[in-house]
Design a protein around this motif. Structure first.
Motif, PDB file in Angstrom:
ATOM      1  N   ILE A 184       0.688  -1.236   0.059  1.00 29.84           N
ATOM      2  CA  ILE A 184       0.107  -0.066  -0.147  1.00 29.84           C
ATOM      3  C   ILE A 184       1.025   1.380   0.010  1.00 29.84           C
ATOM      4  O   ILE A 184       0.717   2.180  -0.629  1.00 29.84           O
ATOM      5  CB  ILE A 184      -0.941  -0.133   1.262  1.00 29.84           C
ATOM      6  N   SER A 210       3.815   1.637  -1.063  1.00 28.58           N
ATOM      7  CA  SER A 210       4.471   1.521  -2.462  1.00 28.58           C
ATOM      8  C   SER A 210       3.444   2.306  -3.598  1.00 28.58           C
ATOM      9  O   SER A 210       3.710   3.293  -4.435  1.00 28.58           O
ATOM     10  CB  SER A 210       4.759   0.258  -3.118  1.00 28.58           C
ATOM     11  N   ASP A 211       2.207   1.793  -3.526  1.00 27.26           N
ATOM     12  CA  ASP A 211       1.006   2.488  -4.287  1.00 27.26           C
ATOM     13  C   ASP A 211       0.985   3.932  -4.077  1.00 27.26           C
ATOM     14  O   ASP A 211       0.849   4.820  -4.949  1.00 27.26           O
ATOM     15  CB  ASP A 211      -0.230   1.900  -3.994  1.00 27.26           C
ATOM     16  N   LYS A 247       3.436   5.746  -5.828  1.00 27.57           N
ATOM     17  CA  LYS A 247       3.248   5.968  -7.239  1.00 27.57           C
ATOM     18  C   LYS A 247       2.317   6.896  -7.597  1.00 27.57           C
ATOM     19  O   LYS A 247       2.369   7.516  -8.340  1.00 27.57           O
ATOM     20  CB  LYS A 247       3.024   4.634  -7.668  1.00 27.57           C
ATOM     21  N   VAL A 248       1.317   7.187  -6.363  1.00 36.03           N
ATOM     22  CA  VAL A 248       0.305   8.039  -7.022  1.00 36.03           C
ATOM     23  C   VAL A 248       0.881   9.587  -6.733  1.00 36.03           C
ATOM     24  O   VAL A 248       0.577  10.346  -7.640  1.00 36.03           O
ATOM     25  CB  VAL A 248      -1.018   7.960  -5.776  1.00 36.03           C
TER      26      VAL A 248
END
Length: 261
Positions: free
Chosen positions: A178, A180-181, A184-185
């Motif tokens: 999460i 990592s996501d 990226k966002v």
């Protein structure tokens, strides 16, 4: 109604006090101002952020028309944001490391290494989040080699604890994913909105430095093309840096897990 600069002939908005091109004081529309004939919008006299368009095209190189169109829009809107698809797409797949690929490709080394530093920080935090539960799980796996574990009472207690540690580790790994996501966002938003702003500042700064250093027209044209443009080799360097850093962090995590057993 537009107002034209009496010094360089650039068209400006009627609410401007100074020319957006040369900075000269604009005439007052309320004092009998008679607009001159608008100059022809040619390659020779068109400027963006005070820089001749032909010099911008030489420096930018690949996709110059698309990028200069974005620059013009940013200038007219007096805005620092304009969507940059390459930085946003790379950020979506590789986080802040991905943004650095585009910066390296466009020879923007300061923001490139800044993006690498941010990406490294995120990667270290992700590794740290999954470190503690991984250590506990590995230590329990090591206990399987102890004969005492296979006594009925001990084995039942061990298996219950083992299953709990698997669940805890899964939670830690999921939380790391999460995180990592989220990175990226943030990379997509940052790179997409401000990638071209950083590039615009880089282009303007480098062109000014180069034109001050090289007065000969032919040397200037060659120099602008050499200093600007793109570099596939530098983009590859960005990929290599990401692989080295991610491998180093992973190796450090594995070593820490093994030493803690």
């Amino acid at each position: 109604m537009s107002v034209f600069c009496v010094k360089c002939g650039t068209e400006n908005n009627e609410d401007y006090k100074f020319c957006k091109n040369c900075g000269a004081l604009l005439p007052d529309l309320n004092e009998g101002y008679t607009p001159p004939a608008a100059p022809k919008n040619t390659e020779e006299n068109e400027r963006i952020y005070g820089i001749e368009k032909k010099h911008l095209k030489m420096f930018v190189g690949q996709n110059d028309d698309k990028i200069l169109y974005k620059f013009r829009g940013m200038e007219l809107a007096d805005s620092k944001v304009s969507w940059c698809w390459p930085a946003a797409i790379l950020g979506f797949f590789f986080g802040f490391f991905g943004i650095s690929f585009w910066f390296f490709y466009r020879k923007m080394y300061k923001p490139a290494f800044l993006s690498v530093a941010i990406g490294t920080l995120f990667y270290i935090v992700q590794a740290f989040v999954s470190f503690a539960p991984t250590v506990e799980l590995v230590s329990h796996i090591a206990e399987l080699f102890s004969p005492a574990m296979y006594e009925i009472e001990n084995f039942e207690l061990f298996m219950q604890s083992f299953l709990d540690k698997i669940s805890t580790t899964a939670i830690g790994i999921n939380f790391s994913g999460i995180f990592s996501d989220v990175e990226k966002v943030l990379a997509v938003i940052f790179g997409g909105l401000f990638g071209l702003y950083f590039y615009k500042n880089h282009v303007v700064e480098k062109i000014i430095e180069t034109t001050e250093e090289y007065s000969d027209v032919e040397d200037l044209d060659d120099r602008l093309e050499n200093v600007g443009g793109v570099s596939g080799g530098m983009a590859f360097l960005g990929v290599v840096i990401m692989l080295i850093i991610s491998s180093a962090v992973s190796a450090a995590l594995i070593a820490a897990v093994l030493l803690s057993i």
